[in-house]
Write a protein that holds these residues in place. Structure first.
Motif, PDB file in Angstrom:
ATOM      1  N   ASN A  93      21.727  59.011  50.663  1.00  0.00           N
ATOM      2  CA  ASN A  93      22.707  60.501  51.138  1.00  0.00           C
ATOM      3  C   ASN A  93      22.831  61.297  50.918  1.00  0.00           C
ATOM      4  OD1 ASN A  93      24.526  57.925  51.833  1.00  0.00           O
ATOM      5  ND2 ASN A  93      25.418  57.684  49.878  1.00  0.00           N
ATOM      6  N   VAL A  94      22.129  61.641  50.100  1.00  0.00           N
ATOM      7  CA  VAL A  94      22.753  63.081  49.900  1.00  0.00           C
ATOM      8  C   VAL A  94      21.715  63.874  50.463  1.00  0.00           C
ATOM      9  CG1 VAL A  94      21.219  64.919  47.833  1.00  0.00           C
ATOM     10  CG2 VAL A  94      23.013  63.642  47.679  1.00  0.00           C
ATOM     11  N   VAL A  95      20.377  63.401  51.148  1.00  0.00           N
ATOM     12  CA  VAL A  95      19.796  64.487  51.993  1.00  0.00           C
ATOM     13  C   VAL A  95      19.842  64.123  53.203  1.00  0.00           C
ATOM     14  CG1 VAL A  95      17.271  63.129  53.295  1.00  0.00           C
ATOM     15  CG2 VAL A  95      17.026  63.301  50.379  1.00  0.00           C
ATOM     16  N   LEU A  96      21.100  63.048  53.845  1.00  0.00           N
ATOM     17  CA  LEU A  96      20.713  63.044  54.721  1.00  0.00           C
ATOM     18  C   LEU A  96      22.748  63.819  54.925  1.00  0.00           C
ATOM     19  CD1 LEU A  96      21.518  59.692  55.746  1.00  0.00           C
ATOM     20  CD2 LEU A  96      19.713  60.449  56.417  1.00  0.00           C
ATOM     21  N   ASN A  97      23.042  64.433  53.868  1.00  0.00           N
ATOM     22  CA  ASN A  97      23.769  65.585  54.526  1.00  0.00           C
ATOM     23  C   ASN A  97      23.791  67.102  53.972  1.00  0.00           C
ATOM     24  OD1 ASN A  97      26.779  65.479  54.608  1.00  0.00           O
ATOM     25  ND2 ASN A  97      26.715  66.238  52.758  1.00  0.00           N
ATOM     26  N   GLU A  98      22.556  67.184  53.558  1.00  0.00           N
ATOM     27  CA  GLU A  98      22.028  68.263  53.068  1.00  0.00           C
ATOM     28  C   GLU A  98      22.108  69.583  54.419  1.00  0.00           C
ATOM     29  OE1 GLU A  98      18.448  67.962  49.888  1.00  0.00           O
ATOM     30  OE2 GLU A  98      17.630  67.605  51.844  1.00  0.00           O
ATOM     31  N   GLU A  99      21.758  69.194  56.221  1.00  0.00           N
ATOM     32  CA  GLU A  99      22.142  69.769  56.832  1.00  0.00           C
ATOM     33  C   GLU A  99      23.283  70.829  56.348  1.00  0.00           C
ATOM     34  OE1 GLU A  99      21.000  70.917  61.454  1.00  0.00           O
ATOM     35  OE2 GLU A  99      20.552  68.798  60.731  1.00  0.00           O
ATOM     36  N   ALA A 100      24.150  69.829  56.692  1.00  0.00           N
ATOM     37  CA  ALA A 100      25.576  70.370  56.897  1.00  0.00           C
ATOM     38  C   ALA A 100      26.011  70.997  55.134  1.00  0.00           C
ATOM     39  CB  ALA A 100      27.151  69.009  56.385  1.00  0.00           C
ATOM     40  N   VAL A 101      25.400  71.056  54.116  1.00  0.00           N
ATOM     41  CA  VAL A 101      25.407  71.493  52.924  1.00  0.00           C
ATOM     42  C   VAL A 101      24.912  72.436  53.368  1.00  0.00           C
ATOM     43  CG1 VAL A 101      25.456  71.507  50.544  1.00  0.00           C
ATOM     44  CG2 VAL A 101      25.746  69.619  51.948  1.00  0.00           C
ATOM     45  N   PHE A 102      23.366  72.838  53.758  1.00  0.00           N
ATOM     46  CA  PHE A 102      23.442  74.214  54.226  1.00  0.00           C
ATOM     47  C   PHE A 102      23.558  75.503  54.965  1.00  0.00           C
ATOM     48  CE2 PHE A 102      19.434  76.232  56.622  1.00  0.00           C
ATOM     49  CZ  PHE A 102      19.206  76.966  55.476  1.00  0.00           C
ATOM     50  N   GLU A 103      24.120  74.639  55.895  1.00  0.00           N
ATOM     51  CA  GLU A 103      25.412  75.044  57.109  1.00  0.00           C
ATOM     52  C   GLU A 103      26.990  76.147  56.516  1.00  0.00           C
ATOM     53  OE1 GLU A 103      27.659  74.068  60.969  1.00  0.00           O
ATOM     54  OE2 GLU A 103      25.836  73.026  61.002  1.00  0.00           O
ATOM     55  N   GLU A 104      27.205  75.199  55.654  1.00  0.00           N
ATOM     56  CA  GLU A 104      28.485  75.583  54.642  1.00  0.00           C
ATOM     57  C   GLU A 104      27.790  76.966  53.948  1.00  0.00           C
ATOM     58  OE1 GLU A 104      31.352  74.991  55.557  1.00  0.00           O
ATOM     59  OE2 GLU A 104      31.119  74.222  57.310  1.00  0.00           O
ATOM     60  N   LYS A 105      27.499  76.656  53.010  1.00  0.00           N
ATOM     61  CA  LYS A 105      26.350  78.208  52.539  1.00  0.00           C
ATOM     62  C   LYS A 105      25.773  78.601  52.742  1.00  0.00           C
ATOM     63  CE  LYS A 105      25.810  79.463  47.869  1.00  0.00           C
ATOM     64  NZ  LYS A 105      26.723  79.026  47.088  1.00  0.00           N
ATOM     65  N   LEU A 106      25.787  78.535  53.537  1.00  0.00           N
ATOM     66  CA  LEU A 106      25.441  80.128  54.949  1.00  0.00           C
ATOM     67  C   LEU A 106      26.923  80.959  55.450  1.00  0.00           C
ATOM     68  CD1 LEU A 106      22.264  79.294  56.996  1.00  0.00           C
ATOM     69  CD2 LEU A 106      22.124  80.243  55.405  1.00  0.00           C
ATOM     70  N   LYS A 107      27.683  80.104  56.206  1.00  0.00           N
ATOM     71  CA  LYS A 107      28.516  80.682  56.561  1.00  0.00           C
ATOM     72  C   LYS A 107      29.894  81.268  55.603  1.00  0.00           C
ATOM     73  CE  LYS A 107      29.817  77.079  59.486  1.00  0.00           C
ATOM     74  NZ  LYS A 107      30.680  75.638  60.183  1.00  0.00           N
ATOM     75  N   GLU A 108      28.993  80.761  54.254  1.00  0.00           N
ATOM     76  CA  GLU A 108      29.862  81.559  52.848  1.00  0.00           C
ATOM     77  C   GLU A 108      29.244  82.507  52.661  1.00  0.00           C
ATOM     78  OE1 GLU A 108      29.485  80.696  48.499  1.00  0.00           O
ATOM     79  OE2 GLU A 108      30.084  78.611  49.062  1.00  0.00           O
ATOM     80  N   ILE A 109      27.527  82.195  52.714  1.00  0.00           N
ATOM     81  CA  ILE A 109      27.085  83.805  52.112  1.00  0.00           C
ATOM     82  C   ILE A 109      27.306  84.757  53.384  1.00  0.00           C
ATOM     83  CG2 ILE A 109      24.747  84.844  52.037  1.00  0.00           C
ATOM     84  CD1 ILE A 109      24.009  81.858  50.975  1.00  0.00           C
ATOM     85  N   PHE A 110      27.406  84.424  54.803  1.00  0.00           N
ATOM     86  CA  PHE A 110      27.398  85.338  55.385  1.00  0.00           C
ATOM     87  C   PHE A 110      28.535  85.855  56.313  1.00  0.00           C
ATOM     88  CE2 PHE A 110      22.926  84.686  55.633  1.00  0.00           C
ATOM     89  CZ  PHE A 110      22.384  85.398  55.052  1.00  0.00           C
ATOM     90  N   ARG A 111      29.662  85.791  55.631  1.00  0.00           N
ATOM     91  CA  ARG A 111      30.831  85.402  55.827  1.00  0.00           C
ATOM     92  C   ARG A 111      31.567  87.276  56.411  1.00  0.00           C
ATOM     93  NH1 ARG A 111      33.810  83.769  50.602  1.00  0.00           N
ATOM     94  NH2 ARG A 111      33.165  84.938  49.145  1.00  0.00           N
TER      95      ARG A 111
END
Length: 328
Positions: A310-328
């Motif tokens: 479940n963690v692996v299948l959700n990694e892309e979504a977590v990656f995307e949210e993290k980039l939005k947070e960093i490059f806001r």
């Protein structure tokens, strides 16, 4: 904190033509930033080569840049293997992405050692290298929990570390995919580039078992093989969160692993301790017994890998949210 402006260039440094987990993560970063509508995103390959982008990464959107200005607006993403670039661009904002902590010191020591007598006199490579100095425009990304531990051990404060983990090839991420296992398939998958001595010993002591190396295959072929198999075995060094471990669990393979590198940390390899072994010749019977237990009762054992999957299948979504947070 990174300061991103519409006029900023995000420049991702990468070795050319390499098909390994680190370069794939760097190409994924480019692709995801484009998907999030950041337009000034570029790959910068070192050393520069024709056809520097490996064909395996054609699925990721990238644009190459050969020259750029050292400017406070620009953001340079630098893998830990290229930290010699930190002091080369003093004005730019710089992110060190710790994809494989092992390569940092190995390659830094190599760059220092390979200098000729004359360059040692006039060009002190050691002075050009990054030694965890407190530089205001240098930021840290940890790809794995192990990377974050490494950074903290080198006096980087926790509040200066962002956890930015890549994800497995999208081919493996079809959540609607139905995986039908053939329970009579008793083959064991492994990566022949990792844990060679350990795997060799296991094979030598289990002549009745069939071991299949994953090599000379594209992502689709690896996925098909994993989808048919019950077990993946890994005793590699695993300097970061390993791609093939994640790919195997996405296809409902049970896993037996060592405790090297990131595999030692539950945060990086979320499988129960009963499937992790400190390898030694004395442990071989126990490892082979666990293999047999999985084959005899795969349906029960695979339930123990649900959390990790479940963690692996959700990694892309977590990656995307993290980039939005960093490059806001």
């Amino acid at each position: 904190m990174i300061s991103y402006k519409s006029t900023s260039k995000i420049i991702i440094f990468c070795p050319p033509r390499k098909v390994t987990g680190g370069p794939e993560a760097l190409h994924q970063l480019s692709n995801k930033l484009y998907e999030l509508n950041y337009d000034n995103v570029f790959m910068h390959y070192i050393p520069q080569r024709k056809n520097a982008k490996a064909k395996n990464y054609d699925i990721y959107k990238t644009q190459e840049i050969h020259k750029f200005e050292d400017s406070p607006e620009n953001i340079l993403i630098i893998p830990e293997s290229m930290t010699f670039l930190i002091k080369k661009y003093p004005k730019s904002q710089k992110v060190i992405w710790w994809l494989s902590v092992d390569f940092y010191k190995i390659l830094m020591d190599y760059r220092i050692r390979k200098q000729s007598f004359f360059t040692k006199l006039f060009y002190k490579q050691d002075d050009k290298e990054y030694h965890f100095e407190n530089i205001p425009n240098v930021f840290q990304w940890a790809q794995s929990y192990r990377s974050s531990v490494y950074l903290k051990d080198h006096n980087i404060p926790e509040n200066q570390i962002d956890y930015v983990c890549d994800y497995i090839n999208p081919i493996f991420l079809n959540k609607d995919q139905v995986i039908n296992k053939d329970l009579s398939n008793k083959t064991i998958l492994y990566n022949p580039k990792k844990g060679k001595n350990e795997i060799s010993e296991l094979i030598k002591n289990s002549l009745e078992l069939t071991w299949i190396p994953i090599q000379n295959m594209n992502a689709n072929q690896i996925k098909d093989l994993m989808a048919k198999s019950l077990l993946y075995v890994d005793f590699g060094e695993n300097p970061g969160r390993d791609k093939m471990l994640r790919e195997s669990v996405s296809q409902d393979c049970c896993i037996i692993s060592g405790r090297n590198g990131s595999s030692a940390y539950y945060e990086d390899l979320m499988i129960p301790d009963e499937y992790k072994f400190d390898f030694s010749s004395e442990k071989i019977p126990a490892i082979l017994n666990k293999i047999q237990c999985i084959f005899d009762n795969y349906s029960r054992h695979i339930l123990n890998f649900k959390t990790y999957k479940n963690v692996v299948l959700n990694e892309e979504a977590v990656f995307e949210e993290k980039l939005k947070e960093i490059f806001r």
